[in-house]
Design a protein around this motif. Structure first.
Motif, PDB file in Angstrom:
ATOM      1  N   GLU A   1       0.834  -1.193   0.000  1.00 45.51           N
ATOM      2  CA  GLU A   1       0.000   0.000   0.000  1.00 45.51           C
ATOM      3  C   GLU A   1       0.871   1.245   0.000  1.00 45.51           C
ATOM      4  N   ALA A   2       0.256   2.374  -0.240  1.00 41.74           N
ATOM      5  CA  ALA A   2       1.015   3.623  -0.303  1.00 41.74           C
ATOM      6  C   ALA A   2       1.680   3.949   1.022  1.00 41.74           C
ATOM      7  N   HIS A   3       1.063   3.536   2.135  1.00 40.11           N
ATOM      8  CA  HIS A   3       1.633   3.849   3.445  1.00 40.11           C
ATOM      9  C   HIS A   3       2.475   2.702   4.016  1.00 40.11           C
ATOM     10  N   THR A   4       2.782   1.684   3.206  1.00 41.25           N
ATOM     11  CA  THR A   4       3.612   0.578   3.686  1.00 41.25           C
ATOM     12  C   THR A   4       4.971   1.109   4.125  1.00 41.25           C
ATOM     13  N   PRO A   5       5.418   0.782   5.332  1.00 39.06           N
ATOM     14  CA  PRO A   5       6.700   1.312   5.823  1.00 39.06           C
ATOM     15  C   PRO A   5       7.894   0.656   5.140  1.00 39.06           C
TER      16      PRO A   5
ATOM     17  N   GLY B   1       9.315 -11.924  -1.997  1.00 40.09           N
ATOM     18  CA  GLY B   1       8.174 -11.428  -2.764  1.00 40.09           C
ATOM     19  C   GLY B   1       7.034 -10.908  -1.911  1.00 40.09           C
ATOM     20  N   SER B   2       5.839 -11.409  -2.174  1.00 41.56           N
ATOM     21  CA  SER B   2       4.622 -10.900  -1.539  1.00 41.56           C
ATOM     22  C   SER B   2       4.524 -11.240  -0.061  1.00 41.56           C
ATOM     23  N   GLU B   3       5.429 -12.077   0.448  1.00 38.91           N
ATOM     24  CA  GLU B   3       5.420 -12.391   1.878  1.00 38.91           C
ATOM     25  C   GLU B   3       5.853 -11.199   2.723  1.00 38.91           C
ATOM     26  N   LEU B   4       6.529 -10.229   2.117  1.00 42.62           N
ATOM     27  CA  LEU B   4       7.049  -9.081   2.862  1.00 42.62           C
ATOM     28  C   LEU B   4       5.914  -8.156   3.290  1.00 42.62           C
ATOM     29  N   SER B   5       6.014  -7.646   4.533  1.00 35.50           N
ATOM     30  CA  SER B   5       5.003  -6.722   5.035  1.00 35.50           C
ATOM     31  C   SER B   5       5.483  -5.276   4.978  1.00 35.50           C
ATOM     32  N   HIS B   6       6.617  -5.047   4.395  1.00 38.74           N
ATOM     33  CA  HIS B   6       7.192  -3.712   4.281  1.00 38.74           C
ATOM     34  C   HIS B   6       8.066  -3.691   3.035  1.00 38.74           C
ATOM     35  N   ILE B   7       8.704  -2.568   2.761  1.00 34.27           N
ATOM     36  CA  ILE B   7       9.527  -2.397   1.568  1.00 34.27           C
ATOM     37  C   ILE B   7      10.999  -2.360   1.970  1.00 34.27           C
TER      38      ILE B   7
END
Length: 432
Positions: A75-79, A253-259
């Motif tokens: 999402e745009a606010h993903t830390p 990949g998609s398992e990450l909860s942040h960037i």
């Protein structure tokens, strides 16, 4: 704690190759980018409009690189989770008018960059590398990786007190390397030599950023090859580990909860105040544009940064067996004891208790031991990009690194296992 990772000497072998291939910050970021390209990252230009698609991207600016991986569904606010490092090391850099000499010697005029141990540059076989700026507006990397220059030390017969009174070096008079013989010193000789070396037409180079480097390759040493000696460990050791960690984290990949992010800056050794330094706008610009590319607002940017953590990774001091009294008596980091957590209550390092908990959790997840470093009260410590990053961006920042000896020498020393342990800890941090 997870099961400790089994030491892979292949990681340290690769570090040694990275050090040898990266005599300048420009070469270091090019090599980091090549590794990231193999992991699926792609370069984006700062002058182009960015899209918010998932995947790995990176920006190159001079001797700095910022790379990040956007997982599917971010999402745009993903830390963000950031590994920060720096690409520059103290060395000798070529002056704007490099051709000089006297008394039949041809020399190259150099300026002292950062805070090198000057004596370590004496009587070394030295090469020359850097970036050439061409008349057509492009740049070209050049690396003369053979014995080309030497800073000769004065013979003991002409300085009888050197061993009792210590070596005293004048930065202007005593550090100019020789590179040939001849009475006729002509302006343009060095640049013409580099044009020929790089296969460029004569007169095509109009600017340069050149620096001297030792040509002796990194090497294992010790009875069981448990130590590594080499140049520029401060701080390419961290750049190499951060690059490997980011590539590994991107594999989740998609398992990450942040960037996950790697930010490797130039000019740390002289204060970080440049367009490619940690005190410049590069990191903030990349993070903000990444948020906006995903459709984010100013509010999303604020939310993302509020949840962001940065590990500022830089080398630190292992306890020196011949100078143990220079260290804090209760903090003696050892080589191959795992990465160090750097603490200083006067904010020369950015670590606080909450940051310590973040790092401890990453090390526990990776099965990696860690140590704590604090300076002797009578010997003020240096600083890093950590406090700058924390203050400039409002990001919670933790200072860590690998304990080494001979910091700022032309040839530094670390344990063979520590680079591998650092990379594992950084990977666990970036993966969350």
């Amino acid at each position: 704690m997870s099961e400790p990772p089994r030491f892979d000497r292949g990681h340290t072998d690769d570090l040694m190759s990275f050090l040898a291939a990266s005599p300048t910050p420009y070469h270091a970021v090019a090599n980091a980018a090549e590794r990231l390209e193999k992991a699926g990252f792609r370069q984006v230009a700062e002058t182009d409009a960015w899209d918010g698609t998932a995947g790995g991207k990176y920006v190159l600016r001079g001797g700095a690189i910022v790379a990040w991986y956007v997982p599917e569904g971010a999402e745009a606010h993903t830390p963000f989770r950031i590994v920060g490092a720096h690409t520059d090391s103290p060395n000798l850099r070529v002056k704007p008018r490099p051709d000089s000499g006297a008394h039949g010697w041809r020399q190259v005029a150099v300026e002292i960059y950062g805070g090198p141990l000057l004596n370590s540059w004496l009587d070394r076989d030295l090469g020359l590398a850097g970036r050439l700026s061409l008349r057509d507006g492009t740049t070209r990397l050049v690396d003369v990786d053979r014995p080309l220059l030497r800073v000769p030390q004065l013979a003991i017969h002409l300085d009888r007190a050197v061993n009792s009174d210590g070596l005293k070096l004048d930065k202007q008079r005593h550090m100019q390397p020789v590179w040939g013989l001849g009475e006729d010193v002509r302006d343009g000789d060095l640049v013409a030599f580099l044009e020929e070396t790089a296969g460029l037409p004569g007169g095509s180079v109009t600017g340069w950023d050149l620096m001297v480097h030792p040509v002796e390759p990194p090497a294992y040493l010790g009875r069981d090859r448990e130590l590594v000696a080499g140049p520029r460990m401060d701080n390419l050791l961290s750049v190499h580990a951060g690059t490997a960690a980011l590539a590994a984290a991107a594999g989740r990949g998609s398992e990450l909860s942040h960037i996950p992010v790697l930010a490797a800056f130039d000019h740390e050794e002289n204060g970080s105040q440049s367009d490619t330094g940690a005190d410049g706008p590069l990191l903030g610009s990349v993070l903000e544009r990444s948020v906006h590319a995903r459709g984010g607002s100013l509010e999303d940017r604020a939310r993302a940064l509020a949840g962001t953590v940065c590990l500022s990774s830089d080398t630190g001091h292992a306890v020196h067996p011949n100078y143990a009294e220079r260290h804090d008596p209760t903090h003696h980091p050892r080589v191959d004891g795992g990465p160090i957590l750097k603490v200083n209550v006067n904010n020369r390092y950015a670590t606080d208790g909450s940051g310590r908990a973040v790092f401890a959790a990453a090390c526990e997840k990776a099965g990696v031991p860690y140590q704590t470093f604090v300076s002797n009260n009578a010997m003020p410590c240096g600083t890093t990009i950590g406090p700058i990053t924390a203050a400039r961006h409002g990001i919670r920042t933790v200072d860590i690194g690998v304990a080494i000896l001979s910091m700022h020498s032309v040839r530094e020393l670390c344990g063979a296992k520590d680079p591998f342990l650092l990379a594992n800890a950084l990977t666990a941090f970036l993966e969350g």
